[in-house]
Design an enzyme around this catalytic site. Structure first.
Site, short mmCIF file in Angstrom:
data_model
loop_
_atom_site.label_atom_id
_atom_site.label_comp_id
_atom_site.label_asym_id
_atom_site.label_seq_id
_atom_site.Cartn_x
_atom_site.Cartn_y
_atom_site.Cartn_z
N HIS A 99 -49.88 13.80 28.08
CA HIS A 99 -49.88 15.22 27.79
C HIS A 99 -51.28 15.64 27.33
O HIS A 99 -52.00 14.86 26.70
CB HIS A 99 -48.85 15.55 26.71
CG HIS A 99 -47.49 15.02 27.02
ND1 HIS A 99 -46.80 15.38 28.16
CD2 HIS A 99 -46.70 14.13 26.37
CE1 HIS A 99 -45.63 14.75 28.18
NE2 HIS A 99 -45.56 13.98 27.12
N GLU A 134 -45.75 14.57 20.43
CA GLU A 134 -44.30 14.40 20.32
C GLU A 134 -43.93 13.20 19.47
O GLU A 134 -44.61 12.17 19.48
CB GLU A 134 -43.65 14.29 21.71
CG GLU A 134 -44.11 13.14 22.56
CD GLU A 134 -43.54 13.21 23.98
OE1 GLU A 134 -43.47 14.32 24.55
OE2 GLU A 134 -43.16 12.15 24.51
N ARG A 283 -48.68 13.41 35.46
CA ARG A 283 -48.03 12.17 35.90
C ARG A 283 -49.01 11.27 36.64
O ARG A 283 -49.90 11.74 37.35
CB ARG A 283 -46.83 12.49 36.79
CG ARG A 283 -45.75 13.30 36.08
CD ARG A 283 -44.58 13.63 36.98
NE ARG A 283 -43.58 14.43 36.28
CZ ARG A 283 -43.62 15.75 36.20
NH1 ARG A 283 -44.58 16.41 36.84
NH2 ARG A 283 -42.70 16.41 35.53
#
Length: 408
Positions: A99, A134, A283
């Site tokens: 990310h 996260e 990705r």
């Protein structure tokens, strides 16, 4: 304070049983259910169950930002909820991904806007302007690959596989600093011509088979992961990239924190995720979805890290066990009520003056706020507006309640 119904996201790697069972619905589900979103992301906001019927949490924030978010949160983040809570259920490995940082996300979003790429396009990288740090907390045993392992340890793994085709790459790691060597090796593998990958991946798989067959144990988990990924994604360079990452097993309650640029993939298990309110993903493989290798290389952080460094420290705050993370957007704690506390009113830690999302993962409890009360059983969540706290709890049995708030 209202009950909050999460939005179910169906992806091929999800589970037909875990989220359905968690929320008390019939098992198996009709489709693999991968994520349950409790938040106000425009892509899939959760629903408030109000006296007048269901309404989107996103709409509720827009209608009354000061009452729902509070002035302190609005002054820091504007009229948006800065965090997103998810239950993640993986029956198969997710894509190899990372990310962006806040600056990278803002720049990438504006660049793709200028190019005219629709936000919902499958080739869009940046669907919003936010970074996405996260925290993942295991609800059941959970397996992951995360963070580039220190190069010396990766050299030990590659040598243990005893694959002669890996020798040049071992030298690539040994001949420069850790971060430079990892960048060079990852870039070499992820950009290699397909014919080279079609030779190297089977050789590595054979090495992993031989390693397990001979009874070696030091890198057994890594070898089995190579076999699993190689079977699911034959001819994918991500199988090789997985060799560079820490192989992590989490027991329930254990956590990892992933900052911007951290390459990772989740292999299997059920977990709670709390993150900045973003859906930005770059990705690098192990997926049929869009892979943008140049953009991924722009955001990756090749600084090596150990598993211990990925596990956040914790501290006690009354009933709560707090997971310490360096984030402004969210703070996470788990409130455990058991023993003599069951059946008695207890106060939740009240240091936060912003909105809260409560998610019950075990037991059942009644939540008391300024506007009224509601009962949460396993799989149920509540939205507590900024003007509705502090809260008090009465557990009807031993209970575990996760609480996400704005960071301090």
């Amino acid at each position: 304070m209202e009950l909050l119904r999460g939005a179910i996201r169906t992806y091929a790697w999800g589970s037909r049983t875990a989220i359905a069972e968690f929320t008390g619905r019939p098992v198996p589900a009709a489709h693999p259910e991968a994520e349950l979103w409790f938040g106000a992301h425009p892509a899939d906001p959760a629903l408030l169950e109000t006296a007048g019927g269901e309404t989107s949490l996103l709409d509720a924030l827009l209608a009354d930002p000061d009452g729902q978010l509070g002035s302190a949160t609005r002054s820091r983040f504007g009229d948006r909820l800065p965090f997103l809570v998810k239950v993640l259920a993986a029956d198969e490995p997710l894509s190899l991904q990372a990310h962006p940082s806040a600056a990278q996300a803002a720049e990438g979003y504006l660049r793709e806007e200028r190019l005219g790429i629709p936000v919902n396009s499958p080739v869009r990288n940046y669907r919003d302007k936010s970074h996405k740090p996260e925290l993942l907390v295991a609800l059941q045993p959970f397996e992951a690959l995360a963070g580039f392992r220190p190069a010396a340890r990766t050299v030990e793994l590659l040598r243990a596989l005893a694959v002669s085709d890996l020798d040049p790459f071992i030298h690539l790691l040994n001949d420069q600093s850790d971060a430079d060597g990892l960048r060079a090796l990852f870039t070499t593998w992820i950009t290699a011509p397909q014919p080279d990958i079609d030779v190297l991946v089977p050789a590595v798989i054979d090495g992993a088979i031989n390693y397990i067959t001979c009874g070696a144990t030091e890198f057994a988990a890594e070898a089995r992961t190579v076999l699993e990924l190689g079977e699911r994604y034959p001819g994918d360079a991500g199988v090789l990239a997985a060799l560079l990452l820490n192989r992590i097993s989490l027991a329930p309650g254990e956590a990892i924190f992933l900052a911007a640029g951290n390459l990772h993939t989740y292999l299997r298990g059920v977990a709670l995720e709390v993150m900045a309110n973003s859906d930005n993903v770059l990705r690098g493989g192990l997926t049929p979805k869009h892979v943008d290798v140049p953009e991924l290389l722009r955001v990756l952080d090749f600084t090596p890290t150990t598993e211990d460094q990925l596990r956040p420290p914790t501290h006690r705050d009354g009933l709560g066990l707090v997971y310490d993370t360096p984030t402004d957007e969210f703070a996470v704690c788990v409130l455990r009520i058991d023993g003599e506390q069951v059946g008695h009113e207890v106060d939740a830690p009240s240091r936060h003056d912003g909105p809260q999302i409560l998610l019950c993962t075990e037991g059942a409890t009644t939540v008391h706020g300024k506007s009224g009360t509601l009962t949460l059983e396993r799989g149920a969540a509540a939205w507590v507006a900024a003007d509705d706290g502090p809260i008090r709890l009465v557990a009807h049995q031993p209970t575990k309640l996760f609480r996400a708030t704005v960071g301090l």
